[in-house]
Design a protein around this motif. Structure first.
Motif, PDB file in Angstrom:
ATOM      1  N   THR A   1     -90.638 -32.221  26.212  1.00 23.59           N
ATOM      2  CA  THR A   1     -91.010 -33.456  25.537  1.00 23.59           C
ATOM      3  C   THR A   1     -90.458 -33.450  24.118  1.00 23.59           C
ATOM      4  N   VAL A   2     -90.483 -34.609  23.490  1.00 23.83           N
ATOM      5  CA  VAL A   2     -90.001 -34.722  22.113  1.00 23.83           C
ATOM      6  C   VAL A   2     -90.825 -33.837  21.180  1.00 23.83           C
ATOM      7  N   SER A   3     -92.149 -33.834  21.373  1.00 23.29           N
ATOM      8  CA  SER A   3     -93.001 -33.028  20.488  1.00 23.29           C
ATOM      9  C   SER A   3     -92.745 -31.539  20.684  1.00 23.29           C
ATOM     10  N   GLU A   4     -92.513 -31.102  21.927  1.00 19.69           N
ATOM     11  CA  GLU A   4     -92.191 -29.692  22.174  1.00 19.69           C
ATOM     12  C   GLU A   4     -90.885 -29.304  21.491  1.00 19.69           C
ATOM     13  N   LEU A   5     -89.901 -30.171  21.589  1.00 26.38           N
ATOM     14  CA  LEU A   5     -88.610 -29.885  20.970  1.00 26.38           C
ATOM     15  C   LEU A   5     -88.730 -29.857  19.448  1.00 26.38           C
ATOM     16  N   ALA A   6     -89.509 -30.783  18.905  1.00 29.10           N
ATOM     17  CA  ALA A   6     -89.688 -30.812  17.452  1.00 29.10           C
ATOM     18  C   ALA A   6     -90.318 -29.518  16.955  1.00 29.10           C
TER      19      ALA A   6
ATOM     20  N   ARG B   1     -90.218 -26.507  18.453  1.00 31.45           N
ATOM     21  CA  ARG B   1     -89.316 -25.381  18.616  1.00 31.45           C
ATOM     22  C   ARG B   1     -88.178 -25.414  17.600  1.00 31.45           C
ATOM     23  N   LEU B   2     -87.740 -26.607  17.205  1.00 30.55           N
ATOM     24  CA  LEU B   2     -86.624 -26.724  16.277  1.00 30.55           C
ATOM     25  C   LEU B   2     -87.082 -26.785  14.817  1.00 30.55           C
ATOM     26  N   GLY B   3     -88.376 -27.030  14.593  1.00 33.67           N
ATOM     27  CA  GLY B   3     -88.865 -27.121  13.230  1.00 33.67           C
ATOM     28  C   GLY B   3     -88.414 -28.375  12.513  1.00 33.67           C
ATOM     29  N   VAL B   4     -88.268 -29.491  13.257  1.00 31.64           N
ATOM     30  CA  VAL B   4     -87.889 -30.770  12.652  1.00 31.64           C
ATOM     31  C   VAL B   4     -88.906 -31.822  13.068  1.00 31.64           C
ATOM     32  N   THR B   5     -88.767 -33.029  12.550  1.00 31.12           N
ATOM     33  CA  THR B   5     -89.727 -34.080  12.864  1.00 31.12           C
ATOM     34  C   THR B   5     -89.473 -34.666  14.250  1.00 31.12           C
ATOM     35  N   VAL B   6     -90.523 -35.271  14.788  1.00 34.27           N
ATOM     36  CA  VAL B   6     -90.404 -35.958  16.083  1.00 34.27           C
ATOM     37  C   VAL B   6     -89.371 -37.077  15.991  1.00 34.27           C
TER      38      VAL B   6
END
Length: 304
Positions: free
Chosen positions: A250-255, A257-262
């Motif tokens: 999901t977008v929130s999971e990726l955010a 893991r990457l340390g960036v905003t949704v």
């Protein structure tokens, strides 16, 4: 005719077993087959009728029910299978020989054992590579879905395979004409079907399994270091995002893991989707994204 697409882990499992039964016929899968043969050997001899069923010239339709939705899990398909594989349907699909009589005389028990074996095979040879497979299959659907909007159903069908066409309100496959009528026609991309196409003909819906675009590079390896080159090509955040999309997220999971905003993830995903490197789909209340076969090839340095 309602034309739609679906991805079927059950079909990929059955098709993979057919590849392993005739590996010389599928040279494109030799690397995978060598790995998968070891894993199926570890499962032991098949104590069920599964091997006999999947290696028939035509796989019995009751064994591979067509999904009613675009994306479905293996567990759900196996729960659905016994609802489809009723005794009358089994009897209509199989020759009346002693080998297959347990499926009629001890229907529930024989079918349960087949489902257990299917689950074990899937866990052994499909689940470990499913993220890679699904990226190719979902990417094919996105590609052909755009083509469907641009050119229409008959054109999409004609482009699936040289032995497929549409005319006179029916589907032409290998020279045979099959009326569609009011049934759905479900197109199911497959990594293991090449060089053939496979038609499932049931009273409720027709399903056509065809070779997915990009399946040929699934098992190739690249020794080229691509991290820095990929970052220079598409930017460091998108390069990291593309690598993270090895599994549906999901977008929130990726955010996280990457340390960036949704919001930043959403913007980068829009670019990756627009360039055919990623796809997104809804799963319940969430939207998950996954890289396509093209995205995988780019990460591995196989795009020339």
């Amino acid at each position: 005719m309602a034309l739609r697409f679906a991805v079927s882990p059950l079909w990929e499992t059955v098709a993979a077993l057919r590849v392993l039964a005739a590996p010389g016929y599928f040279p494109v899968h030799q690397r995978w087959a060598a790995w998968a043969e070891r894993r199926t050997t570890d499962l032991g001899e098949d104590p069920t009728l599964l091997t006999a069923l999947v290696t028939m010239p035509v796989v019995p339709e009751f064994l591979i029910p067509t999904p009613g939705i675009r994306s479905i899990g293996m567990d759900e398909e196996l729960r659905w299978l016994p609802r489809v594989a009723k005794p009358a349907r089994i009897a209509a699909a199989l020759p009346d020989v002693p080998r297959f009589r347990p499926l009629l005389e001890n229907h529930a028990e024989a079918l349960a054992r087949i489902c257990d074996r299917l689950a074990a095979v899937h866990d052994a040879i499909i689940a470990p590579v499913w993220s890679r497979l699904e990226g190719v299959l979902q990417g094919d659907i996105e590609r052909r879905g755009r083509r469907l909007v641009e050119a229409g159903g008959p054109t999409v069908l004609a482009e699936l395979h040289q032995d497929v066409g549409y005319g006179d309100a029916g589907l032409d496959v290998h020279g045979d004409h099959v009326p569609v009528g009011k049934r759905d026609l479900v197109l199911i991309p497959s990594a293991f079907i090449w060089p053939d196409v496979y038609l499932r003909n049931s009273p409720v819906r027709l399903a056509l399994c065809y070779p997915a675009h990009g399946f040929g590079s699934l098992w190739e390896r690249s020794a080229t270091p691509v991290d820095n080159a990929l970052a220079r090509l598409i930017g460091p955040t998108r390069a990291r995002l593309l690598r993270e999309l090895e599994r549906p997220s999901t977008v929130s999971e990726l955010a996280t893991r990457l340390g960036v905003t949704v919001g930043a993830v959403s913007q980068h995903l829009n670019v990756l989707r627009a360039t055919g490197l990623a796809v997104s789909r809804r799963e319940g209340r969430e939207v998950v994204s996954l890289r396509t076969g093209l995205g995988l090839a780019l990460v591995r340095g196989e795009v020339r």
